[in-house]
Structure formats: C-alpha cells, structure tokens
Scaffold this motif. Structure first.
Motif, PDB file in Angstrom:
ATOM      1  N   LEU A  92       0.821  -1.209   0.000  1.00  0.00           N
ATOM      2  CA  LEU A  92       0.000   0.000   0.000  1.00  0.00           C
ATOM      3  C   LEU A  92       0.856   1.261   0.000  1.00  0.00           C
ATOM      4  O   LEU A  92       0.526   2.244  -0.686  1.00  0.00           O
ATOM      5  N   THR A  93       1.957   1.240   0.746  1.00  0.00           N
ATOM      6  CA  THR A  93       2.827   2.413   0.751  1.00  0.00           C
ATOM      7  C   THR A  93       3.398   2.667  -0.636  1.00  0.00           C
ATOM      8  O   THR A  93       3.472   3.815  -1.095  1.00  0.00           O
ATOM      9  N   GLY A  94       3.803   1.588  -1.311  1.00  0.00           N
ATOM     10  CA  GLY A  94       4.339   1.746  -2.658  1.00  0.00           C
ATOM     11  C   GLY A  94       3.323   2.332  -3.623  1.00  0.00           C
ATOM     12  O   GLY A  94       3.633   3.231  -4.407  1.00  0.00           O
ATOM     13  N   ILE A  95       2.097   1.830  -3.545  1.00  0.00           N
ATOM     14  CA  ILE A  95       1.043   2.325  -4.440  1.00  0.00           C
ATOM     15  C   ILE A  95       0.684   3.772  -4.102  1.00  0.00           C
ATOM     16  O   ILE A  95       0.584   4.638  -4.986  1.00  0.00           O
ATOM     17  N   PHE A  96       0.494   4.049  -2.797  1.00  0.00           N
ATOM     18  CA  PHE A  96       0.167   5.417  -2.386  1.00  0.00           C
ATOM     19  C   PHE A  96       1.272   6.398  -2.781  1.00  0.00           C
ATOM     20  O   PHE A  96       1.000   7.527  -3.230  1.00  0.00           O
ATOM     21  N   ALA A  97       2.523   5.969  -2.607  1.00  0.00           N
ATOM     22  CA  ALA A  97       3.653   6.852  -2.930  1.00  0.00           C
ATOM     23  C   ALA A  97       3.724   7.138  -4.422  1.00  0.00           C
ATOM     24  O   ALA A  97       4.108   8.243  -4.837  1.00  0.00           O
ATOM     25  N   GLU A  98       3.346   6.162  -5.247  1.00  0.00           N
ATOM     26  CA  GLU A  98       3.387   6.337  -6.694  1.00  0.00           C
ATOM     27  C   GLU A  98       2.411   7.420  -7.141  1.00  0.00           C
ATOM     28  O   GLU A  98       2.714   8.231  -8.010  1.00  0.00           O
ATOM     29  N   TYR A  99       1.232   7.446  -6.512  1.00  0.00           N
ATOM     30  CA  TYR A  99       0.189   8.353  -6.981  1.00  0.00           C
ATOM     31  C   TYR A  99       0.008   9.595  -6.112  1.00  0.00           C
ATOM     32  O   TYR A  99      -0.554  10.601  -6.581  1.00  0.00           O
ATOM     33  N   LEU A 100       0.460   9.532  -4.854  1.00  0.00           N
ATOM     34  CA  LEU A 100       0.215  10.655  -3.944  1.00  0.00           C
ATOM     35  C   LEU A 100       1.482  11.262  -3.366  1.00  0.00           C
ATOM     36  O   LEU A 100       1.413  12.294  -2.703  1.00  0.00           O
ATOM     37  N   SER A 101       2.623  10.631  -3.530  1.00  0.00           N
ATOM     38  CA  SER A 101       3.911  10.947  -2.924  1.00  0.00           C
ATOM     39  C   SER A 101       4.022  10.253  -1.566  1.00  0.00           C
ATOM     40  O   SER A 101       3.033   9.762  -1.005  1.00  0.00           O
ATOM     41  N   TRP A 102       5.242  10.248  -1.018  1.00  0.00           N
ATOM     42  CA  TRP A 102       5.494   9.410   0.152  1.00  0.00           C
ATOM     43  C   TRP A 102       4.867   9.932   1.434  1.00  0.00           C
ATOM     44  O   TRP A 102       4.516   9.146   2.325  1.00  0.00           O
ATOM     45  N   ARG A 103       4.681  11.237   1.587  1.00  0.00           N
ATOM     46  CA  ARG A 103       4.103  11.764   2.827  1.00  0.00           C
ATOM     47  C   ARG A 103       2.633  11.361   2.998  1.00  0.00           C
ATOM     48  O   ARG A 103       2.245  10.841   4.057  1.00  0.00           O
ATOM     49  N   PRO A 104       1.764  11.571   2.001  1.00  0.00           N
ATOM     50  CA  PRO A 104       0.394  11.055   2.139  1.00  0.00           C
ATOM     51  C   PRO A 104       0.360   9.536   2.325  1.00  0.00           C
ATOM     52  O   PRO A 104      -0.535   9.020   3.007  1.00  0.00           O
TER      53      PRO A 104
END
Length: 417
Positions: A176-188
């Motif tokens: 989930l962190t990888g997917i979120f970071a791809e589309y939202l950046s690492w902080r979100p």
C-alpha cells in the motif's frame, strides 16, 4: 450446569487440572475473537514497522543519502523495538498484557502520522526510533498472551495465525505504501498507513478477551526480571532458538531492504507501484506460517524448522538470477521459508520456556529485531562494495548458521536428562 459445561460454553477448558488453568479452546467464540484480535495486532505492528521499506530508494534520492543511511529509517525502528521488547516483558507484568498492547498499537499509529508530517530527515529518524520503542509493547507480549491463554494442543495453529497476521501486515504496509507513494507521494502514503493502523488497533481493543491465566506483579522488581531472563538463557536449547531468530530475520530483512535498490535500477527500472506489488508475495508467508505451525504440531517442530531454514536459503540463492521472474520466485520462496521458520521457532519458545514465558518471548524477539537492525544495515555495506552477489552470499552464511543452531537445539532437547 456442571463446571465442565460452563467452561465449554465460555470457550474455556482445563487440560491441566494440577494448575487449574482456564484455556481458550479451539472452535469457541472467545478463541476465535482472540485469534482475530492477535491477527489484527500482527497486521498493525508490521504494517507500521515496515511501511518505509519500499520508500528507501525515494529517501536516498530526496535527502541525498546513501542506501545504507536510508535503511536507518527501518533499522532504527527495529533496533529500538528490540530494546523495548525487553522492557515490555517487565512492564506487562504490572500493567497487563492487553493494556500494554493496546497502548503500543495506538501510539505507533499516531507516530506514523507524525513521520508523514516531519520536515527533515533527522526528525524522521527520531520519530521512527521512537515508534520502534513504542511498538515493543506488542510482539513479545502477544506471544506470551497466546502461550498463557490458548490450549497448548492448539497453540501451534494459533501462533501460526498470529505470525500470518504479521506477514499480512508486512505485505500490506509495503504494498500500500508503494502504491500510495506512486500516486500521492510518500508523505500522504505514510499518513494513510498510520490511519489504517489506528483502525486495526481499535479492532484489536474491541475483540481481545481479558487474560485468564496471567498473574500480575505490583511494582517493578529488577531482581525478579533479571533472574527470569538469566533462567531462560541457562536453558540449554533456548539460546540456540534465539540465535535462529537473529540469523533468519537478519537474512530476510537484508534481501528485502536492498532488492528495491536493485529492481528500480537498470535493466529492471520498476516504478514504486510495481516494486510495491512484488511484496504481495507476503501472501505466501501467511500460508506458510499457518502450515508451518500445523505441520510442526503433527510432524515434529524441529523437522519443520530445519525445512523452513533450507527453503529460506534456497530462495536467497534464486535471487542471484538476472531474470526478473526468477528473482520474484526467489523472493516468494525465501518469504515462505522464513515465515515457516519464524512460526515454528516462536512456538518452540513457548513450549520449552519454564515459567515467565513473557520473558522468554522477549529474549526471542530481542534477538529477532537485533538481527533485523544490525544485519539489515550491514547488508548495505555488501551492496555498496560488490553488489547483489555479495548481499546473497552474506545472507546464505547467516542461514547456514541458523541451520546449525537448529540442529544444536534439537540435540539438546532430545538429550536424555
């Protein structure tokens, strides 16, 4: 209604009449609630702990640091968690297993949110170190809760389910962190993982039955705790089981830490979503941990332990291939072998520890997370010097040492007294 009937309705039984312990019996409502609650605790703990692992290449680039330095975002957490686990065993004797685990899960989730908002690298490291310390209230205490409250005849299966929760959490945090970071950046991405962890903590608090066999101790008695820890270290077999945790976890985390650096570079060039999706192989770890616990109960724990170690080493070796499918297969194999090993080894601690099981579990988890912290960062030196081949050789040496430790523990357990 007879006493035995009342115990059946309540989900309790007393297989050991000499000690009159009320165990949670398999197939009952309280047993299922405890199993689900401990699954959620494993999920929350490991999703919060390992959510930064797919972000290590991003940290290295954004903060202009080396791969080994970026690994501190994980190694500091696991290192402080190792220290906290020893303290947690003592604190839980006074505070109680359930209360300590609840406080730890909520605190760690909130600290993940804080890390998402931290303005610089050094503050992130401070928060991650504190988060590891707070999380120390869960792993050793969870194992102690299971050993104290679950019918020994079903402990292997329940421990396997708990370890399966840790595998699911480790997978979810990474994916989930990888997917979120791809589309939202690492902080979100970190913020959302913290929110998910808080929801899991709430479910844990609502579901976990109160302890029935735990007897607390008022105040803090250093001599009592030191005597308990030294007693377990004098146990002939337990130190070798602790050593297995150190080497196996060190090998496992090393592969996961630096596989990302290898796979985002040429010729593979994976993006954060693709890299995160590779961690879905943790599903195999979930199955392997449960299967390992069940097979250990049926076929012999040390037999399955040795098999798990060999499977882990075989997976490490497979990642030497230049083929991406074979690299992923290697990660699948080593993940399955590692969680089989961990499930059986952690169950053996509960089986062979004589009293103060929380202290024995804390020593096991201390070795487990020191292996993660020290060996996980040491692997960065091998990566920097000779690349992936050196990393794999390093991990194979660790797994060979784990195998010989398992043989030594088995001989000591089977040795006539």
């Amino acid at each position: 209604m007879s006493d035995s009937a009342i115990q059946d309705v309540a989900g309790l039984q007393t297989p050991d009449e000499d000690h009159q312990k009320l165990y949670l019996a398999r197939g009952t409502g309280p047993y299922r609630r405890a199993s689900l609650a401990l699954f959620l605790s494993g999920f929350a703990t490991f999703s919060l702990l390992y959510c930064v692992q797919p972000l290590l290449p991003i940290f290295s680039q954004e903060f202009s640091i080396s791969p080994a330095e970026s690994s501190l975002a994980l190694s500091l957490s696991t290192g402080f968690l190792a220290i906290a686990i020893v303290c947690a065993a003592a604190v839980s004797e006074a505070l109680g297993r359930r209360s300590l685990m609840s406080i730890s899960l909520v605190g760690a989730a909130l600290l993940t949110v804080a890390a998402a908002l931290a303005p610089d690298w050094h503050l992130i490291l401070v928060i991650r170190a504190l988060q590891g310390f707070v999380l120390g209230g869960v792993p050793a205490v969870a194992m102690a809760y299971l050993a104290e409250e679950i019918d020994p005849r079903g402990l292997g299966a329940t421990m396997g389910l708990y370890v399966g929760g840790t595998a699911f959490g480790g997978m979810s945090g990474r994916v989930l962190t990888g997917i979120f970071a791809e589309y939202l950046s690492w902080r979100p991405a970190l913020f959302l993982i913290g929110a998910i962890g808080l929801a899991a903590a709430t479910g844990f608090i609502a579901l976990l039955p109160p302890s029935r066999n735990f007897v607390g101790r008022a105040g803090f008695d250093p001599q009592f705790h030191l005597k308990a820890w030294m007693g377990h270290l004098r146990n002939p077999a337990l130190p070798f089981i602790f050593t297995i945790a150190f080497f196996a976890m060190g090998s496992f985390v090393t592969i996961y830490n630096y596989a990302g650096f290898r796979l985002v570079a040429s010729p593979y060039g994976l993006n954060q979503t693709e890299l995160g999706l590779i961690f879905t192989v943790y599903l195999f770890g979930i199955g392997a941990s449960s299967v390992g616990g069940i097979l250990g109960d049926r076929l012999g724990h040390f037999t399955i332990l040795s098999i798990g170690i060999v499977i882990t080493a075989a997976g490490c070796a497979l990642t030497l291939s230049a083929s991406l499918p074979l690299i992923i297969l290697g990660i699948v194999v080593l993940t399955s072998g590692f969680f089989m090993t961990h499930s059986v080894a952690s169950g053996l601690v509960g089986k062979y520890a004589a009293g103060t099981k929380g202290h024995a579990s804390s020593l096991y988890m201390l070795a487990y997370y020191i292996g993660s912290s020290v060996m996980g960062s040491a692997g960065g030196w091998f990566w920097a010097m000779e690349g992936w081949t050196a990393v794999v050789i390093f991990t194979l040496i660790l797994m060979a040492l784990a195998f010989f430790s398992a043989l030594a523990a088995q001989r000591l357990v089977l040795r006539p007294s």
